[in-house]
Design an enzyme around this catalytic site. Structure first.
Site, PDB file in Angstrom:
ATOM      1  N   ASP A 512       0.701  -1.211  -0.033  1.00  0.00           N
ATOM      2  CA  ASP A 512       0.042  -0.003  -0.044  1.00  0.00           C
ATOM      3  C   ASP A 512       0.670   1.330   0.031  1.00  0.00           C
ATOM      4  OD1 ASP A 512      -1.688  -2.147   0.321  1.00  0.00           O
ATOM      5  OD2 ASP A 512      -3.309  -1.085   1.568  1.00  0.00           O
ATOM      6  N   GLU A 745      -3.481  -7.487  13.210  1.00  0.00           N
ATOM      7  CA  GLU A 745      -2.846  -7.133  11.689  1.00  0.00           C
ATOM      8  C   GLU A 745      -1.366  -6.796  11.466  1.00  0.00           C
ATOM      9  OE1 GLU A 745      -4.974  -4.011   9.806  1.00  0.00           O
ATOM     10  OE2 GLU A 745      -4.832  -4.829   7.684  1.00  0.00           O
TER      11      GLU A 745
HETATM   12  C1  6A9 Z   1     -11.076  -1.835   2.801  1.00  0.00           C
HETATM   13  C2  6A9 Z   1     -12.755  -1.209   4.384  1.00  0.00           C
HETATM   14  C3  6A9 Z   1     -14.912  -2.918   6.928  1.00  0.00           C
HETATM   15  C4  6A9 Z   1      -4.352  -4.395   3.237  1.00  0.00           C
HETATM   16  O1  6A9 Z   1      -5.170  -8.190   4.410  1.00  0.00           O
HETATM   17  C5  6A9 Z   1      -5.856  -7.614   3.394  1.00  0.00           C
HETATM   18  C6  6A9 Z   1      -5.172  -6.484   2.756  1.00  0.00           C
HETATM   19  C7  6A9 Z   1      -3.902  -6.925   2.496  1.00  0.00           C
HETATM   20  O2  6A9 Z   1      -3.838  -7.636   1.235  1.00  0.00           O
HETATM   21  C8  6A9 Z   1      -2.866  -5.819   1.894  1.00  0.00           C
HETATM   22  O3  6A9 Z   1      -1.546  -6.187   1.821  1.00  0.00           O
HETATM   23  N1  6A9 Z   1      -5.113  -5.654   3.615  1.00  0.00           N
HETATM   24  C9  6A9 Z   1      -2.945  -4.713   3.108  1.00  0.00           C
HETATM   25  O4  6A9 Z   1      -2.217  -3.844   2.905  1.00  0.00           O
HETATM   26  C10 6A9 Z   1      -6.544  -5.079   4.070  1.00  0.00           C
HETATM   27  C11 6A9 Z   1      -7.067  -4.528   2.916  1.00  0.00           C
HETATM   28  C12 6A9 Z   1      -8.386  -3.985   3.052  1.00  0.00           C
HETATM   29  C13 6A9 Z   1      -9.043  -3.213   1.880  1.00  0.00           C
HETATM   30  C14 6A9 Z   1     -10.652  -3.059   1.891  1.00  0.00           C
HETATM   31  C15 6A9 Z   1     -12.374  -1.832   3.157  1.00  0.00           C
HETATM   32  C16 6A9 Z   1     -13.299  -2.510   5.077  1.00  0.00           C
HETATM   33  O5  6A9 Z   1     -14.401  -1.627   5.943  1.00  0.00           O
END
Ligand code: 6A9
Length: 775
Positions: A512, A745
């Site tokens: 990100d 996380e």
């Molecule tokens: C947001 C909001 C309830 C971000 O673990 C999943 C991902 C990874 O793949 C990524 O590398 N996370 C990491 O930088 C979470 C991403 C969530 C995006 C969607 C929506 C939800 O609100």
């Protein structure tokens, strides 16, 4: 030509399925083809729920209400996993992915234990039973005087439920029929003591309603609650409580495709409740799976789980304490027990179509990063998840991989975030729903394949049917994410706005807001992607050789991308003395409040904006000020030769507390980076700018383990860093779990504290592999 234009405007290839034969046979998930996996806890977004692996599966679930005396009604209803519920902890403590699971939920003064056991038989996926045990939680203040547990069954557009209500409002059982389940009966036993004696005094409520869909079940139950009920155990005080009553329903005309039956039991603690699902096609059922029989089956499943866990991970053998082993079992079980079965379609934006278009419908059987916050599939997360799960059940990992690859389009692309079905959709704000068919994500499935091949766990027919799709996927990255010069790569689709962000994000990389070139441009080359492609090429070559397919091109590519000299040429920044991205870059940027703009006559003053100022123009160069996870990639993916002098440099950067080392694991960005812990906009806090992430740390530990065994000048150094880093990570994630009840996380680089979403038993559960030293 007009028809062609129209086809493109409708999404064209982007929403056309890949032409190769599917990996999963039609009906491959059916009760006939895969009876053992038919029913499961495949609803990770609810505290407790089961469904079948079908497009329109009937579902079962649990909700509960704590008494709300003093509080304004309605009392909080617990159903979907929400961080805002602020539970002290919840998650599967044991789950074998197939026949049983055991979960513990801690909510204020209440401790709920939820258990299920499946029993094969008949033609429709067999029987199963639930046991819910509710106890006062001693350490958490005064226990509630009583509790309401709400068991429900709902259909999703298909099938019928026929409730049998006795004694006023008590639902004793229901019979039902669906296309896939045939006839079945669900029996609700009356509450007993924990030892099974009883029945206990209880008040009952019952609701039979129609809902617009499964995503509306909480709303229907909340709307039907009435505070007019009284719980009056003999000899005890009378108390009001909220019970399901009647449901008015939405205005007419809206389709109400779900039939919902709710059985509410209001009872004092401690107590035990059971519910038994019995398939009509089981003809030789000896004893009902309840009471003492259920107790015994649960006990034998726990024993079998513990034994198999030890065989797979060997933590007792390695001397881990009972508490540490329990922690590892919980981390593993919640990943496995948190697997979901989703069905639906993505919304896809191709560069050629004006509007997002519906993707073909399909199923996805996958683990999820977080049951509360991200209860759906994420592409690169899943590669990591399966590194763990394949150590338990490689066939399961093959099936998950098959689901993902069957979601490929005709261009060879797989959507990064899978938001399939209405229930998944309700968890995602609108602006995040659309998937872009030009967006990549690290191809971590090559890590999985590498491991499965090493385990000898993939058979040739499977690999053969995977191969055409694997080739397309690999080609997609080569074609669409090519860099400016041969053998370089670039994450396409970075944020283009150079004014609003301190550093425009690169969501596709998975990292990100990790700092990249300050000014996105086609000249960029991204080190991490290049390393991923080296791994991909190597695995492609292995697979091709395995299948007797032409492997030359893959081998050529693998060789060149592993060539340390070429790597240096493209990515070694001599002046920075590290590996780096290359692009149009300046370090002289900052966010500043804009000077107040003059108001237009009669208009309110426009709010000031935080904008980026560029003090020194960017130029093409290696990206400085960004030492961190990206810089480590040649080591992380083990491309560096053991005798490379740069290995020594990276090890030193890793071990330096001024840079990446902390007592809790490696931080994502060097403390000396100007972007360390910096907000990207007024409202966008740092994410991959300092925090400790477990997936990358897993790669680091794995790589150190590797280099610690290779002859070379840094062998000793790598081996001792391995020990230290592994101990730090395992120690901290364990301690945070003890303190907070969750895996997280990410972890704070200064204090080790868990942060971000929780529970996050996605890749953070890779600590189990670190404990067990399985790489
Ligand atoms: C947001 C909001 C309830 C971000 O673990 C999943 C991902 C990874 O793949 C990524 O590398 N996370 C990491 O930088 C979470 C991403 C969530 C995006 C969607 C929506 C939800 O609100």
């Amino acid at each position: 030509a007009a028809a062609w234009g129209l086809w493109r405007a409708r999404g064209g290839l982007a929403v056309t399925p890949h032409p190769a034969a599917r990996l999963l046979p039609a009906n491959g998930s059916s009760a006939a083809a895969a009876p053992g996996l038919f029913w499961g806890s495949y609803r990770p977004h609810v505290y407790l729920g089961m469904k079948t692996r079908s497009p329109r599966a009937p579902v079962t679930g649990l909700m509960w209400l704590l008494p709300s005396e003093g509080e304004a009604p309605p009392p909080p209803l617990r159903h979907t996993c929400e961080q805002s519920d602020r539970l002290a902890g919840y998650g599967w403590l044991r789950h074998d992915g197939l026949t049983f699971g055991l979960q513990e939920i801690r909510d204020r003064g209440l401790r709920l234990r939820t258990e299920f056991v499946k029993r094969p038989g008949g033609l429709h996926g067999g029987d199963w039973s639930w046991r819910v045990t509710a106890r006062p939680e001693r350490s958490a203040g005064p226990p509630p005087a009583f509790i309401s547990l709400l068991f429900y069954v709902a259909t999703d557009g298909q099938g019928i439920l026929r409730p049998l209500v006795v004694e006023k409002n008590r639902l004793a059982s229901l019979t039902g029929t669906t296309e896939e389940l045939g006839d079945f009966t669900i029996t609700f036993l009356q509450p007993t003591s924990e030892a099974g004696t009883g029945p206990l005094y209880a008040s009952y409520n019952y609701l039979h309603a129609r809902a617009e869909g499964l995503h509306r079940l909480s709303d229907v139950v909340k709307a039907s609650l009435s505070p007019r009920f009284v719980y009056a155990p003999p000899g005890g005080p009378k108390r009001r409580y909220a019970g399901v009553d009647t449901y008015q329903g939405p205005p007419d005309g809206r389709e109400r495709q779900s039939q919902l039956v709710v059985h509410q039991v209001t009872v004092a603690l401690p107590c035990r409740l059971e519910m038994a699902f019995e398939s009509g096609s089981v003809s030789d059922r000896a004893e009902r799976l309840v009471g003492e029989v259920l107790t015994q089956e649960l006990a034998s499943h726990v024993a079998a789980f513990d034994q198999r866990f030890e065989e797979a991970f060997g933590l007792a053998r390695k001397g881990f304490s009972a508490q540490e082993q329990d922690f590892a079992k919980a981390a593993f079980s919640n990943m496995l027990g948190g697997m979901g079965y989703f069905y639906g379609r993505s919304l896809v934006q191709s560069p050629h179509s004006e509007l997002p278009q519906p993707y073909p419908e399909g199923p996805l059987f996958t683990a999820v990063p977080s049951r509360s916050f991200f209860p759906r599939g994420f592409l690169w997360d899943e590669g990591f998840h399966q590194l763990l799960l394949s150590r338990w059940d490689p066939a399961l990992s093959c099936e998950v991989l098959a689901h993902w690859f069957d979601l490929m389009n005709a261009e060879g692309w797989i959507p990064r975030e899978q938001i399939l079905g209405e229930e998944a959709r309700t968890k995602v704000p609108a602006e995040f729903v659309v998937q872009h068919s030009s967006a990549g994500n690290p191809p971590t499935f090559f890590l999985l394949l590498q491991q499965l091949l090493a385990q000898g766990a993939v058979d040739a027919p499977y690999l053969r049917s995977l191969f055409p799709r694997l080739q397309s996927w690999y080609d997609w990255y080569n074609r669409t994410q090519a860099g400016p010069v041969p053998y370089t790569f670039r994450w396409h689709g970075r944020d283009q706005d150079t004014q609003m962000f301190l550093n425009p994000k690169t969501l596709t990389s998975g990292l990100d807001d990790y700092p990249r070139a300050s000014h996105p441009s086609p000249e960029e080359r991204h080190l991490d992607l290049r390393c991923w492609m080296a791994l991909a090429s190597d695995v492609m070559a292995q697979v091709a050789v395995h299948l007797g397919e032409p492997a030359g091109d893959y081998q050529h590519m693998a060789k060149l991308l592993a060539d340390n000299q070429l790597l240096e040429q493209h990515h070694w920044a001599k002046a920075l003395s590290t590996f780096a991205d290359y692009g149009n870059h300046t370090q002289a940027v900052a966010l500043e409040w804009e000077k107040p703009r003059p108001p237009s006559p009669g208009q309110p003053l426009p709010p000031p904006r935080l904008l980026r100022v560029v003090r020194k123009p960017p130029r093409l160069q290696f990206v400085g000020g960004a030492l961190g996870y990206v810089s480590l990639f040649p080591l992380l993916l083990q491309l560096l030769r053991p005798d490379s002098p740069h290995l020594g440099t990276l090890l030193a950067d890793m071990r330096s507390e001024k840079q990446l080392w902390t007592p809790f694991g490696l931080r994502s960005l060097s403390r000396s980076s100007p972007l360390y812990l910096k907000y990207n906009t007024e409202h966008d806090p740092p994410y991959w700018r300092g925090a400790i992430w477990i997936n990358i740390n897993y790669l680091a530990v794995r790589a150190l383990h590797h280099y610690g065994r290779q002859e070379g000048p840094f062998r000793q150094e790598a081996a001792s860093l391995y020990q230290e880093l592994r101990a730090n990570l395992v120690g901290n994630v364990f301690q945070q779990y003890q303190e907070s009840g969750y895996l997280w996380e990410q972890y704070h680089d200064g204090t080790g504290k868990g942060q971000g979403s929780h529970p996050f038993t996605g890749w953070s559960a890779l600590v189990v592999l670190m404990m067990s030293e399985k790489y």
